[in-house]
Design an enzyme around this catalytic site. Structure first.
Site, short mmCIF file in Angstrom:
data_model
loop_
_atom_site.label_atom_id
_atom_site.label_comp_id
_atom_site.label_asym_id
_atom_site.label_seq_id
_atom_site.Cartn_x
_atom_site.Cartn_y
_atom_site.Cartn_z
N GLY A 46 0.84 -1.20 0.00
CA GLY A 46 0.00 0.00 0.00
C GLY A 46 0.87 1.24 0.00
O GLY A 46 2.03 1.20 0.42
N GLN A 51 3.05 9.92 1.45
CA GLN A 51 4.33 9.20 1.46
C GLN A 51 5.22 9.58 0.28
O GLN A 51 6.41 9.31 0.29
CB GLN A 51 4.10 7.69 1.46
CG GLN A 51 3.48 7.18 2.76
CD GLN A 51 3.34 5.69 2.75
OE1 GLN A 51 2.37 5.16 2.21
NE2 GLN A 51 4.31 4.98 3.30
N CYS A 90 5.99 -0.32 7.40
CA CYS A 90 5.59 0.86 6.64
C CYS A 90 6.76 1.28 5.76
O CYS A 90 7.90 1.34 6.23
CB CYS A 90 5.22 1.99 7.59
SG CYS A 90 4.78 3.53 6.74
N LEU A 91 6.48 1.59 4.49
CA LEU A 91 7.56 2.02 3.59
C LEU A 91 8.22 3.31 4.07
O LEU A 91 9.37 3.58 3.70
CB LEU A 91 7.00 2.22 2.17
CG LEU A 91 6.50 0.96 1.46
CD1 LEU A 91 5.86 1.33 0.13
CD2 LEU A 91 7.63 -0.03 1.25
N HIS A 132 -4.26 1.07 7.64
CA HIS A 132 -2.93 1.69 7.63
C HIS A 132 -2.88 2.88 6.66
O HIS A 132 -2.37 3.95 6.99
CB HIS A 132 -1.90 0.61 7.25
CG HIS A 132 -0.48 1.09 7.23
ND1 HIS A 132 0.46 0.67 8.16
CD2 HIS A 132 0.18 1.92 6.39
CE1 HIS A 132 1.62 1.26 7.89
NE2 HIS A 132 1.48 2.02 6.83
N GLU A 133 -3.44 2.69 5.46
CA GLU A 133 -3.40 3.77 4.46
C GLU A 133 -4.29 4.94 4.87
O GLU A 133 -3.93 6.10 4.67
CB GLU A 133 -3.77 3.25 3.08
CG GLU A 133 -2.86 2.14 2.54
CD GLU A 133 -1.38 2.41 2.71
OE1 GLU A 133 -0.95 3.58 2.59
OE2 GLU A 133 -0.64 1.46 3.01
N HIS A 136 -2.46 7.15 7.22
CA HIS A 136 -1.52 8.06 6.55
C HIS A 136 -2.21 9.34 6.11
O HIS A 136 -1.62 10.43 6.18
CB HIS A 136 -0.91 7.39 5.32
CG HIS A 136 0.30 6.57 5.60
ND1 HIS A 136 1.43 7.09 6.20
CD2 HIS A 136 0.59 5.27 5.34
CE1 HIS A 136 2.35 6.13 6.31
NE2 HIS A 136 1.86 5.02 5.80
ZN ZN Z 1 2.77 3.21 5.78
#
Ligand code: ZN
Length: 169
Positions: A46, A51, A90-91, A132-133, A136
């Protein structure tokens, strides 16, 4: 399409609530295409627009269910239930995973790139990615979902890492 640099922990854009998309135009569709390419390149399941430094309520995901990449524009969480602990990453906080407890099931209503209303609902990985998204888009990171004590430890570790005080284990 383009692969965009992913913003990491400490970048204020990750802490800023994103603004709704007013018009789904070619610029938004290009943003979505770039986000999908960036997500797969990372690789991740995701990616939310903040991000990549764009403070708009857009996210993409691929819950590895064979349905391919999907898009959420102006998503809203309309239902959650149950609880599920999952080793979440998480990226934007690369190399770290924490066991995080959240509702297991989530249902989200959003717009797709044509402006049509879509709903995504599921548990396990899909339910987790959706929550999670959405976090963000509100400037919330996975660390914020840890119990206070674990959160303090995680923040201390990230700070040490940023100062070069730790090495990879
Ligand atoms: Zn993340």
């Amino acid at each position: 399409m383009a692969i965009l640099p992913i913003r990491t922990f400490g970048d204020p854009v990750l802490r800023t609530p994103a603004a709704p998309v007013e018009t789904i135009d070619d610029a938004v569709r290009k943003l979505v295409d770039d986000m999908i390419e960036t997500m797969y390149d990372a690789p991740g399941v995701g990616l939310a627009a903040p991000q990549i430094g764009v403070s708009r309520r857009v996210a993409v995901f691929d819950a590895q269910d064979g349905l391919g990449p999907r898009v959420m524009i102006n998503p809203e969480l309309v239902e959650t239930s149950g609880t599920w602990e999952f080793e979440e990453g998480c990226l934007s906080v690369p190399g770290h995973f924490w066991p995080i407890t959240r509702p297991g099931f989530a249902r989200v209503r959003a717009l797709d790139v044509t402006g049509a209303i879509v709903e995504y609902a599921g548990d396990e990985l899909l339910g987790r990615v959706l929550q999670h998204e959405l976090d963000h888009l509100d400037g919330v990171l996975l660390l914020d979902r840890l119990p206070r004590r674990e959160r303090k430890q995680a923040l201390a570790r990230l700070r040490d890492e940023a100062l070069g005080l730790t090495v990879d284990e």
